[in-house]
Design a protein around this motif. Structure first.
Motif, PDB file in Angstrom:
ATOM      1  N   ALA A 207       0.824  -1.206   0.000  1.00  0.00           N
ATOM      2  CA  ALA A 207       0.000   0.000   0.000  1.00  0.00           C
ATOM      3  C   ALA A 207       0.860   1.257   0.000  1.00  0.00           C
ATOM      4  CB  ALA A 207      -0.925  -0.005   1.207  1.00  0.00           C
ATOM      5  N   PHE A 208       1.953   1.262   0.763  1.00  0.00           N
ATOM      6  CA  PHE A 208       2.824   2.438   0.832  1.00  0.00           C
ATOM      7  C   PHE A 208       3.489   2.702  -0.519  1.00  0.00           C
ATOM      8  CE2 PHE A 208       7.184   4.053   1.419  1.00  0.00           C
ATOM      9  CZ  PHE A 208       6.885   5.316   1.899  1.00  0.00           C
ATOM     10  N   LEU A 209       4.084   1.664  -1.111  1.00  0.00           N
ATOM     11  CA  LEU A 209       4.768   1.852  -2.395  1.00  0.00           C
ATOM     12  C   LEU A 209       3.773   2.250  -3.488  1.00  0.00           C
ATOM     13  CD1 LEU A 209       7.251  -1.174  -2.335  1.00  0.00           C
ATOM     14  CD2 LEU A 209       7.746   1.233  -1.877  1.00  0.00           C
ATOM     15  N   GLY A 210       2.592   1.640  -3.474  1.00  0.00           N
ATOM     16  CA  GLY A 210       1.588   1.996  -4.465  1.00  0.00           C
ATOM     17  C   GLY A 210       1.112   3.428  -4.300  1.00  0.00           C
ATOM     18  N   ALA A 211       0.851   3.833  -3.047  1.00  0.00           N
ATOM     19  CA  ALA A 211       0.385   5.202  -2.794  1.00  0.00           C
ATOM     20  C   ALA A 211       1.431   6.231  -3.190  1.00  0.00           C
ATOM     21  CB  ALA A 211       0.025   5.358  -1.313  1.00  0.00           C
ATOM     22  N   MET A 212       2.686   5.996  -2.863  1.00  0.00           N
ATOM     23  CA  MET A 212       3.735   6.946  -3.197  1.00  0.00           C
ATOM     24  C   MET A 212       3.962   7.039  -4.703  1.00  0.00           C
ATOM     25  SD  MET A 212       4.490   8.512  -0.548  1.00  0.00           S
ATOM     26  CE  MET A 212       5.710   9.516  -1.391  1.00  0.00           C
ATOM     27  N   SER A 213       3.747   5.931  -5.413  1.00  0.00           N
ATOM     28  CA  SER A 213       3.860   6.003  -6.879  1.00  0.00           C
ATOM     29  C   SER A 213       2.762   6.896  -7.444  1.00  0.00           C
ATOM     30  CB  SER A 213       3.778   4.600  -7.483  1.00  0.00           C
ATOM     31  OG  SER A 213       2.491   4.026  -7.277  1.00  0.00           O
ATOM     32  N   GLY A 214       1.553   6.786  -6.883  1.00  0.00           N
ATOM     33  CA  GLY A 214       0.462   7.648  -7.322  1.00  0.00           C
ATOM     34  C   GLY A 214       0.710   9.104  -6.986  1.00  0.00           C
ATOM     35  N   VAL A 215       1.240   9.377  -5.798  1.00  0.00           N
ATOM     36  CA  VAL A 215       1.553  10.746  -5.393  1.00  0.00           C
ATOM     37  C   VAL A 215       2.634  11.334  -6.298  1.00  0.00           C
ATOM     38  CG1 VAL A 215       2.577  12.153  -3.559  1.00  0.00           C
ATOM     39  CG2 VAL A 215       0.833  10.451  -2.992  1.00  0.00           C
ATOM     40  N   ALA A 216       3.648  10.531  -6.631  1.00  0.00           N
ATOM     41  CA  ALA A 216       4.732  11.013  -7.493  1.00  0.00           C
ATOM     42  C   ALA A 216       4.210  11.389  -8.874  1.00  0.00           C
ATOM     43  CB  ALA A 216       5.819   9.942  -7.607  1.00  0.00           C
ATOM     44  N   ILE A 217       3.342  10.542  -9.431  1.00  0.00           N
ATOM     45  CA  ILE A 217       2.755  10.843 -10.741  1.00  0.00           C
ATOM     46  C   ILE A 217       1.915  12.119 -10.669  1.00  0.00           C
ATOM     47  CG2 ILE A 217       1.051  10.069 -12.418  1.00  0.00           C
ATOM     48  CD1 ILE A 217       3.697   8.717 -12.766  1.00  0.00           C
ATOM     49  N   THR A 218       1.120  12.255  -9.595  1.00  0.00           N
ATOM     50  CA  THR A 218       0.288  13.450  -9.432  1.00  0.00           C
ATOM     51  C   THR A 218       1.148  14.698  -9.337  1.00  0.00           C
ATOM     52  OG1 THR A 218      -1.316  12.102  -8.232  1.00  0.00           O
ATOM     53  CG2 THR A 218      -1.557  14.477  -8.065  1.00  0.00           C
ATOM     54  N   CYS A 219       2.265  14.612  -8.612  1.00  0.00           N
ATOM     55  CA  CYS A 219       3.176  15.750  -8.460  1.00  0.00           C
ATOM     56  C   CYS A 219       3.755  16.169  -9.807  1.00  0.00           C
ATOM     57  CB  CYS A 219       4.298  15.376  -7.487  1.00  0.00           C
ATOM     58  SG  CYS A 219       5.561  16.655  -7.306  1.00  0.00           S
ATOM     59  N   ILE A 220       4.223  15.198 -10.596  1.00  0.00           N
ATOM     60  CA  ILE A 220       4.821  15.501 -11.899  1.00  0.00           C
ATOM     61  C   ILE A 220       3.791  16.146 -12.820  1.00  0.00           C
ATOM     62  CG2 ILE A 220       5.810  14.467 -13.979  1.00  0.00           C
ATOM     63  CD1 ILE A 220       7.079  12.339 -12.134  1.00  0.00           C
ATOM     64  N   MET A 221       2.574  15.593 -12.834  1.00  0.00           N
ATOM     65  CA  MET A 221       1.533  16.138 -13.713  1.00  0.00           C
ATOM     66  C   MET A 221       1.079  17.524 -13.246  1.00  0.00           C
ATOM     67  SD  MET A 221      -0.817  12.882 -14.769  1.00  0.00           S
ATOM     68  CE  MET A 221      -1.591  13.879 -16.017  1.00  0.00           C
ATOM     69  N   ALA A 222       1.056  17.747 -11.934  1.00  0.00           N
ATOM     70  CA  ALA A 222       0.679  19.070 -11.423  1.00  0.00           C
ATOM     71  C   ALA A 222       1.673  20.129 -11.874  1.00  0.00           C
ATOM     72  CB  ALA A 222       0.592  19.028  -9.902  1.00  0.00           C
ATOM     73  N   ILE A 223       2.963  19.812 -11.790  1.00  0.00           N
ATOM     74  CA  ILE A 223       3.996  20.763 -12.212  1.00  0.00           C
ATOM     75  C   ILE A 223       3.905  21.016 -13.716  1.00  0.00           C
ATOM     76  CG2 ILE A 223       6.481  21.117 -12.436  1.00  0.00           C
ATOM     77  CD1 ILE A 223       6.813  19.479  -9.859  1.00  0.00           C
ATOM     78  N   LEU A 224       3.765  19.946 -14.492  1.00  0.00           N
ATOM     79  CA  LEU A 224       3.728  20.068 -15.957  1.00  0.00           C
ATOM     80  C   LEU A 224       2.514  20.866 -16.414  1.00  0.00           C
ATOM     81  CD1 LEU A 224       4.660  19.358 -18.811  1.00  0.00           C
ATOM     82  CD2 LEU A 224       3.427  17.177 -18.582  1.00  0.00           C
ATOM     83  N   PHE A 225       1.324  20.454 -15.975  1.00  0.00           N
ATOM     84  CA  PHE A 225       0.111  21.111 -16.467  1.00  0.00           C
ATOM     85  C   PHE A 225      -0.132  22.452 -15.778  1.00  0.00           C
ATOM     86  CE2 PHE A 225      -0.586  16.829 -18.000  1.00  0.00           C
ATOM     87  CZ  PHE A 225      -1.125  17.065 -19.260  1.00  0.00           C
ATOM     88  N   GLY A 226       0.419  22.640 -14.580  1.00  0.00           N
ATOM     89  CA  GLY A 226       0.351  23.958 -13.963  1.00  0.00           C
ATOM     90  C   GLY A 226       1.080  24.985 -14.806  1.00  0.00           C
ATOM     91  N   PHE A 227       2.229  24.565 -15.370  1.00  0.00           N
ATOM     92  CA  PHE A 227       2.983  25.456 -16.272  1.00  0.00           C
ATOM     93  C   PHE A 227       2.226  25.685 -17.577  1.00  0.00           C
ATOM     94  CE2 PHE A 227       5.974  25.734 -19.873  1.00  0.00           C
ATOM     95  CZ  PHE A 227       6.602  26.934 -19.566  1.00  0.00           C
ATOM     96  N   LEU A 228       1.664  24.621 -18.146  1.00  0.00           N
ATOM     97  CA  LEU A 228       0.957  24.735 -19.418  1.00  0.00           C
ATOM     98  C   LEU A 228      -0.339  25.536 -19.284  1.00  0.00           C
ATOM     99  CD1 LEU A 228       1.445  21.108 -20.814  1.00  0.00           C
ATOM    100  CD2 LEU A 228       2.675  23.181 -21.477  1.00  0.00           C
ATOM    101  N   PHE A 229      -1.010  25.414 -18.130  1.00  0.00           N
ATOM    102  CA  PHE A 229      -2.247  26.152 -17.903  1.00  0.00           C
ATOM    103  C   PHE A 229      -1.987  27.638 -17.639  1.00  0.00           C
ATOM    104  CE2 PHE A 229      -6.074  23.371 -16.769  1.00  0.00           C
ATOM    105  CZ  PHE A 229      -5.680  22.357 -17.627  1.00  0.00           C
ATOM    106  N   ASN A 230      -0.724  27.989 -17.343  1.00  0.00           N
ATOM    107  CA  ASN A 230      -0.348  29.375 -17.044  1.00  0.00           C
ATOM    108  C   ASN A 230      -1.168  29.918 -15.868  1.00  0.00           C
ATOM    109  OD1 ASN A 230       1.155  31.712 -17.413  1.00  0.00           O
ATOM    110  ND2 ASN A 230      -0.312  32.602 -18.842  1.00  0.00           N
ATOM    111  N   ILE A 231      -1.191  29.135 -14.775  1.00  0.00           N
ATOM    112  CA  ILE A 231      -1.955  29.507 -13.581  1.00  0.00           C
ATOM    113  C   ILE A 231      -0.986  29.851 -12.459  1.00  0.00           C
ATOM    114  CG2 ILE A 231      -3.534  28.632 -11.806  1.00  0.00           C
ATOM    115  CD1 ILE A 231      -4.850  26.931 -13.912  1.00  0.00           C
ATOM    116  N   HIS A 232      -1.247  30.955 -11.756  1.00  0.00           N
ATOM    117  CA  HIS A 232      -0.405  31.341 -10.631  1.00  0.00           C
ATOM    118  C   HIS A 232      -1.131  31.055  -9.319  1.00  0.00           C
ATOM    119  CE1 HIS A 232      -2.947  34.899 -10.166  1.00  0.00           C
ATOM    120  NE2 HIS A 232      -2.799  35.103 -11.469  1.00  0.00           N
TER     121      HIS A 232
END
Length: 384
Positions: A207-232
């Motif tokens: 459960a820990f390894l699975g949850a952290m993999s999901g959190v890591a993916i969410t973090c990467i996508m948040a940074i990427l699409f936050g930049f693309l969305f041009n949101i401050h």
């Protein structure tokens, strides 16, 4: 009648360690001290009477001063009746209006020798007792239903609250990297919550390894699409206030992006735990199950869990913005305008990126659980 199972030694050790850690964090100095005046005293009081003659009402908006006659209920001035005031600034989200009988939190401004009251300012309705009662009721029902697991769940709940209040928020205010700090806090909370509830075993590790993999993916996508969305980050309520309060060095955008994966991490943990628990149960019922079969079982459970959990985030986020959306509908604002507004786009980013984490954590956990729980077994075909 609920049966009580005596906790394992590893459980007791982990609970003891987390209790000690919680107390240590609770008393950890944050560097931010109470800046209230030494010549003030906060007390409970009760409204005896009100004078609304100095209030001007325009439509539903009230401005002016509400004069109050109150009785002090706590502190060294207990029993004393004095006059107080309540300033209304014409903003309903901040203003409060009192009626006789209300119990309030009041700030007393004292003389230099603290012997008498100079003035009194009624801050708001007093809700601490009711909040404590609601928390106590929650604890009682949780433990009554879940027993020892409920005790551990309650400890994880308190640990999460203490960690956010004493480590995450002060760290952000001190200018630490919001992304890295938030990832560290989420990893700490995820490990504490999962291993406390699931135990220090293969199920907890999965459960820990699975949850952290999901959190890591969410973090990467948040940074990427936050930049693309041009949101401050200033689109979030009170964010801009921080800049005007002496914290102009804060990176509000990174704080906003960190909030994306922090807010979805709880749901990600739920999905990971559901899949890990189901795979553990399957393996216990069929000890000789192969890696491939257990992975397939995890995927099957994951599809059912993800089917409802993705909607959970949509309901959670849209509930907080229902009034705003109602305003747009009432004004006949075109949908294309609504979807391009920065704060609406921010919530869309929040919802969709968090949902991506939920979708991806399911297969990750199923794959990890198959190897961790079933072991590195290879399917063998017996030669005839």
């Amino acid at each position: 009648m609920l049966s009580f199972k005596y906790p394992a030694k590893s459980d007791l050790l982990l609970v003891g360690f987390l209790l000690i850690l919680s107390v240590g964090i609770l008393f950890l100095p944050t560097g931010f001290t109470d800046n209230s005046d030494a010549n003030t005293l906060r007390v409970q009081s009760r409204i005896l009477s009100t004078d609304n003659s100095m209030i001007v009402q325009t439509g539903i908006i009230k401005t002016g001063t509400q004069n109050l006659h109150i009785k002090i209920l706590t502190g060294k001035f207990k029993g004393l009746e004095i006059d107080a005031f309540n300033e209304l600034i014409g903003r309903m989200e901040f203003d409060k209006f009192f009626t006789p009988g209300d119990k309030t939190l009041t700030v007393l401004n004292l003389s230099a020798d603290h012997s008498k009251i100079v003035s009194a300012n009624v801050i708001d309705h007093y809700r601490i007792n009711l909040e404590a009662f609601l928390l106590a009721l929650f604890v009682i029902f949780l433990i009554a239903f879940a027993g020892w697991t409920g005790v551990k769940a309650m400890l994880s709940f308190l640990f999460a609250g203490i960690t956010i209040w004493k480590l995450l928020l002060p760290g952000l205010l001190k200018g630490f990297s919001p992304i890295l700090l938030s990832l560290g806090i989420v990893a700490l909370l995820t490990s504490a919550i999962i291993f406390l509830v699931a135990g220090t075993n293969k199920k907890g590790l999965t459960a820990f390894l699975g949850a952290m993999s999901g959190v890591a993916i969410t973090c990467i996508m948040a940074i990427l699409f936050g930049f693309l969305f041009n949101i401050h980050g200033a689109i979030k309520p009170f964010s801009e206030t921080l800049l005007y309060s002496g914290y102009n060095y804060l990176n509000l955008t990174d704080i906003f992006l960190a909030g994306v994966f922090i807010s979805s991490s709880g749901a990600v943990m739920d999905v990971a735990m559901d899949i890990a628990a189901s795979q553990t149960e399957v393996q216990q019922q069929k000890p000789n199950i192969s890696v491939r079969e257990l992975r397939h079982s995890g995927m099957t459970v994951g599809k059912a869990v993800v089917g409802t959990m993705t909607t959970t985030l949509l309901l959670a986020y849209s509930g907080g913005f229902s009034a705003l959306l109602m305003v747009f509908i009432a004004q006949g604002t075109p949908m294309i305008n609504i979807l391009n507004l920065n704060y609406v786009s921010g919530e869309i980013l929040h919802t969709l990126v968090g949902s991506f984490g939920l979708v991806l954590v399911a297969p990750f956990t199923a794959i990890i659980g198959a190897w961790v729980i079933a072991g590195k077994k290879k399917d063998r075909v017996k030669l005839q």
